[in-house]
Write a protein that holds these residues in place. Structure first.
Motif, PDB file in Angstrom:
ATOM      1  N   TRP A 183     109.653  75.476  17.114  1.00 16.10           N
ATOM      2  CA  TRP A 183     110.772  74.659  16.637  1.00 16.10           C
ATOM      3  C   TRP A 183     110.195  73.482  15.864  1.00 16.10           C
ATOM      4  N   ARG A 184     110.529  73.382  14.593  1.00 15.71           N
ATOM      5  CA  ARG A 184     109.881  72.355  13.770  1.00 15.71           C
ATOM      6  C   ARG A 184     110.448  70.954  14.012  1.00 15.71           C
ATOM      7  N   ALA A 185     109.540  69.981  14.001  1.00 20.51           N
ATOM      8  CA  ALA A 185     109.951  68.587  14.206  1.00 20.51           C
ATOM      9  C   ALA A 185     110.108  67.865  12.870  1.00 20.51           C
TER      10      ALA A 185
ATOM     11  N   VAL B 143     110.315  78.876   5.716  1.00 20.19           N
ATOM     12  CA  VAL B 143     111.096  78.123   6.713  1.00 20.19           C
ATOM     13  C   VAL B 143     112.509  77.822   6.209  1.00 20.19           C
ATOM     14  N   ASN B 144     112.660  77.722   4.904  1.00 20.20           N
ATOM     15  CA  ASN B 144     114.009  77.651   4.330  1.00 20.20           C
ATOM     16  C   ASN B 144     114.468  79.104   4.246  1.00 20.20           C
ATOM     17  N   ALA B 145     114.956  79.603   5.372  1.00 18.79           N
ATOM     18  CA  ALA B 145     115.027  81.050   5.565  1.00 18.79           C
ATOM     19  C   ALA B 145     116.348  81.663   5.119  1.00 18.79           C
TER      20      ALA B 145
ATOM     21  N   GLN C  36      98.148  73.585  -1.568  1.00 19.44           N
ATOM     22  CA  GLN C  36      97.907  72.190  -1.919  1.00 19.44           C
ATOM     23  C   GLN C  36      99.088  71.584  -2.673  1.00 19.44           C
ATOM     24  N   GLU C  37     100.220  71.570  -1.982  1.00 19.83           N
ATOM     25  CA  GLU C  37     101.441  71.011  -2.576  1.00 19.83           C
ATOM     26  C   GLU C  37     101.203  69.594  -3.091  1.00 19.83           C
ATOM     27  N   TYR C  38     100.487  68.811  -2.325  1.00 19.88           N
ATOM     28  CA  TYR C  38     100.254  67.411  -2.676  1.00 19.88           C
ATOM     29  C   TYR C  38      98.781  67.149  -3.005  1.00 19.88           C
TER      30      TYR C  38
HETATM   31  C1  BDP Z   1     108.023  69.838   1.977  1.00 18.74           C
HETATM   32  C2  BDP Z   1     108.191  70.804   0.849  1.00 18.74           C
HETATM   33  C3  BDP Z   1     109.394  71.677   0.984  1.00 18.74           C
HETATM   34  C4  BDP Z   1     109.398  72.313   2.361  1.00 18.74           C
HETATM   35  C5  BDP Z   1     109.363  71.228   3.404  1.00 18.74           C
HETATM   36  C6  BDP Z   1     109.215  71.773   4.815  1.00 18.74           C
HETATM   37  O1  BDP Z   1     108.283  70.054  -0.347  1.00 18.74           O
HETATM   38  O2  BDP Z   1     109.334  72.647  -0.028  1.00 18.74           O
HETATM   39  O3  BDP Z   1     110.520  73.115   2.541  1.00 18.74           O
HETATM   40  O4  BDP Z   1     108.243  70.413   3.216  1.00 18.74           O
HETATM   41  O5  BDP Z   1     108.106  71.738   5.321  1.00 18.74           O
HETATM   42  O6  BDP Z   1     106.676  69.479   1.972  1.00 18.74           O
HETATM   43  O7  BDP Z   1     110.183  72.205   5.408  1.00 18.74           O
END
Ligand code: BDP
Length: 679
Positions: free
Chosen positions: A302-304, A188-190, A370-372
């Protein structure tokens, strides 16, 4: 020669014993049948469909029952991409409107075979809960994966489009087997580069592989692409030149990929560009892209997920930003909303946006990676988390309006419905790093297909297919899986605590974390608010007022300390250390018990697992055992760090019956890299 023949025969006869037990086959561990038992007949009219051919082939290889008739019936539009299965004597009859429905029906049949379940006498009809069931890959073009813990990206951009890894086919098959029908290939960070023709040809190569499996390809776009790679002076969504640029880009894409799905957009969030850079709204931005895609049937997700370092509570910001735009989005825009208002924490209340904006199509975004939740080191089965959100009553227009009802095909506005999850897969042999993390991919697919399934049923199926049908293994492991999410909440962030993670990696605890001059909303103290009085974030009407974003009566229930569910207490309230909890303990004592309970649970999981040695293969047994050791060490790390840190404020002893800390707080504060995590 003879030797080769013998080897081949052995492979054929004893596939299960010779199979390498490395997890690469996921839940698709069907053994080939030696001699077909029945015939597979296809009724398909004039269709020469590769998906249908694949469906037939899967049955021919693995089906050990009697005759099967597969019938394509384009008039059965009611089935969407679902299917009907019935049984007459020794003959199974499967009907679907579309060929992908037949493929799904075949996997259903094989699942019944593998799990030892039968087709009900009355037959069965399956219609998916959501139209678009999509994985989001946060994969970068350089092969790394943002928040990926299972190796590099599956997509080999350098070798594409000429060389196709066999993993692409396996990926398609695994997803099809659980009904996933869409994939967003990139982060998404494109990067804007993905919109360059060379890259689009690579995307096409992947789309060509996935098509057979019923999977449509989507990509994340960088909102500044017109400027970054198109040579325009800006990327203002109301600028005619910008509109033209996107229109011709979309045309180019569809010439390459006629069934292209559409775009996923992260705009004006965490430094990403977006329409607000030009004083335009999110609706302006989304609609401009939607207009370019709409002639071809494409969709915009579209992300919120937007928030800014303002004085106002981060948990409130997406709602504040989007609710005024309700009704302004085009029909082919779906607002993609993370399950909670902050960010994929071990536990959050559901995102209040999901119970608002009645005139806007909304979809859930879950996180499988599982980022968190301990990366790919911790065993955390996520179906209970997904179900908790899906089953939450939003009280939009009265009782019974659950998140699932508002987002799935029951609650839609005549528009497409969707559900997304951030993928946890990479190049690791077992796909997800931890053998049990495969269950989360599986569970997402199953729930996206049918959000009424229970966590128990999904775990049961998955264990039988992935490990064994032996009851002595299934029962304790199912219990372990079902308890694992709550255990992680307890040793990391019980009672509604959130975001106590180390800033650098989101793996270990850093409740003390503070970067002078850094963004407050990225600091743990912003969330826990520990002081001499108590702990927690006051989001009541006397605090940040975030409770007011929930529909009545939830605003009152959450807003009142005596009715707020205890598992969300510190999310909504700043609670004094001596507050009496339901158990009769004070908040401080309860907190200590919770952390300890989380640790004890993981120790118990280790014992349960060690007893399983005789039921499964050695490689997977050892791999999971090793991961559980890391998890047990991490759980103690979490407990010692959080309790000793909060103790500086509570100034009360850790109850004497509990195990004493084994780490020194000052030592823990020095840890920079995630413990036990290989980089
Ligand atoms: C966070 C992440 C980050 C993502 C962001 C997202 O730490 O790396 O880019 O969400 O969802 O959880 O855009």
């Amino acid at each position: 020669m003879y030797f080769h023949f013998l080897l081949l025969a052995l492979l054929f006869i004893f596939p299960a014993t010779l199979r390498s037990e490395d997890g690469s086959q996921l839940w698709l561990r069907f053994s080939k049948q030696v001699k077909p038992v029945g015939t597979i007949q296809v009724i398909k009219g004039k269709s020469t469909d590769v998906t249908l051919a694949l469906a037939k082939q899967e049955l021919e290889c693995y089906w050990k029952g009697g005759d099967v008739i597969l019938k394509l019936d384009p008039s059965r539009k009611d089935l969407k991409d679902g299917y009907q299965i019935s049984q007459h004597e020794n003959q199974v009859y499967m009907i679907a409107g579309q060929s992908v429905g037949i493929l799904y029906a075949v996997y259903h049949l094989l699942r019944l075979q593998e799990t030892g379940a039968g087709i009900p006498r009355s037959g069965l009809v399956e219609i998916p809960a959501y139209d678009i069931r999509v994985l989001n890959h946060w994969d970068n073009l350089d092969g790394t994966i943002e928040r990926g813990y299972a190796g590099h990206s599956l997509w080999n951009w350098e070798e594409l489009p000429n060389k196709l890894s066999p993993r692409y086919e396996q990926y398609g098959r695994a997803n099809a087997s659980i009904g996933i029908n869409a994939t967003v290939l990139n982060n998404v960070n494109a990067s804007s580069d993905l919109m360059k023709t060379d890259y689009l040809k690579k995307v096409k190569a992947l789309a060509d592989v996935f098509r057979k499996y019923g999977i449509k390809v989507y990509v994340s776009i960088n909102f500044s692409s017109p400027q970054n790679i198109g040579g325009l002076t800006n990327s203002d969504p109301l600028n005619q030149e910008v509109k033209r640029w996107w229109k011709s880009k979309v045309k180019e894409i569809y010439a390459l990929i006629p069934d292209f799905g559409g775009f996923l957009v992260k705009a004006n969030s965490e430094g990403q560009p977006g329409p607000q850079d030009y004083g335009r709204t999110h609706a302006d931005g989304a609609n401009m892209l939607a207009d370019a895609l709409s002639p071809y049937g494409g969709t915009v997700f579209w992300r919120a997920f937007v928030y800014h370092p303002t004085k106002d509570d981060r948990a409130k910001q997406a709602y504040q930003e989007f609710v005024p735009l309700d009704g302004q989005f085009r029909d082919n825009v779906i607002l993609q909303v993370k399950n909670g208002p902050i960010d994929f924490q071990p536990r959050e209340p559901f995102n209040p946006l999901l119970g608002a904006m009645p005139n806007t199509a909304k979809m859930l975004e879950f996180q499988l990676t599982q980022e968190y939740l301990g990366f790919s080191n911790h065993l955390v089965y996520l179906a209970p988390l997904f179900k908790e959100v899906l089953d939450s009553d939003t009280y939009a227009n009265g009782k019974g309006q659950t998140v699932s009802k508002l987002t799935d095909n029951r609650g839609h506005l005549g528009r497409k419905t969707a559900i997304a999850a951030v993928s946890n897969i990479g190049l690791d042999t077992n796909w997800t790093g931890h053998h049990f993390a495969q269950a989360n991919w599986y569970a997402f697919g199953r729930l996206a297909w049918n959000n009424n399934l229970s966590s128990v049923q999904i775990a049961d199926e998955w264990i039988r297919m992935t490990f064994t049908g032996v009851q002595e293994f299934i029962d304790p492991i199912k219990k372990l899986m079902l308890e694992s999410r709550e255990a992680a909440v307890d040793y990391m962030m019980p009672l509604g605590l959130h975001h106590l993670f180390a800033f650098e990696h989101h793996y270990g605890p850093e409740p003390w974390g503070d970067i002078p001059g850094g963004r407050p909303d990225w600091m743990p103290w912003y969330y826990h608010n520990a002081d001499s009085v108590g702990l927690g974030f006051d989001r009541t009407v006397n605090g940040s007022r975030a409770v007011t974003q929930y529909n009545p009566p939830l605003n009152k229930i959450y807003g009142n300390i005596s009715t707020c569910p205890e598992n969300l207490l510190l999310w909504f309230h700043h609670v004094s250390w001596n507050y009496r909890m339901n158990s009769g303990n004070t908040l401080w004592t309860e907190l200590c018990f919770r952390y300890d309970h989380g640790v004890q649970k993981v120790r118990e999981f280790q014992k349960v697992w060690d007893r399983m040695e005789k039921y499964i293969d050695r490689p997977r047994f050892l791999a999971v055992q090793a991961k559980l050791r890391i998890q047990a060490r991490d759980a103690v790390w979490w407990k010692d760090a959080c309790l000793q840190y909060f103790q500086c404020f509570s100034r009360q002893p850790i109850p004497y019956e509990l195990e004493r800390p084994i780490h020194n707080l000052e030592e823990l504060k020095k840890i920079k890299l995630p413990m036990g995590h290989h980089n």
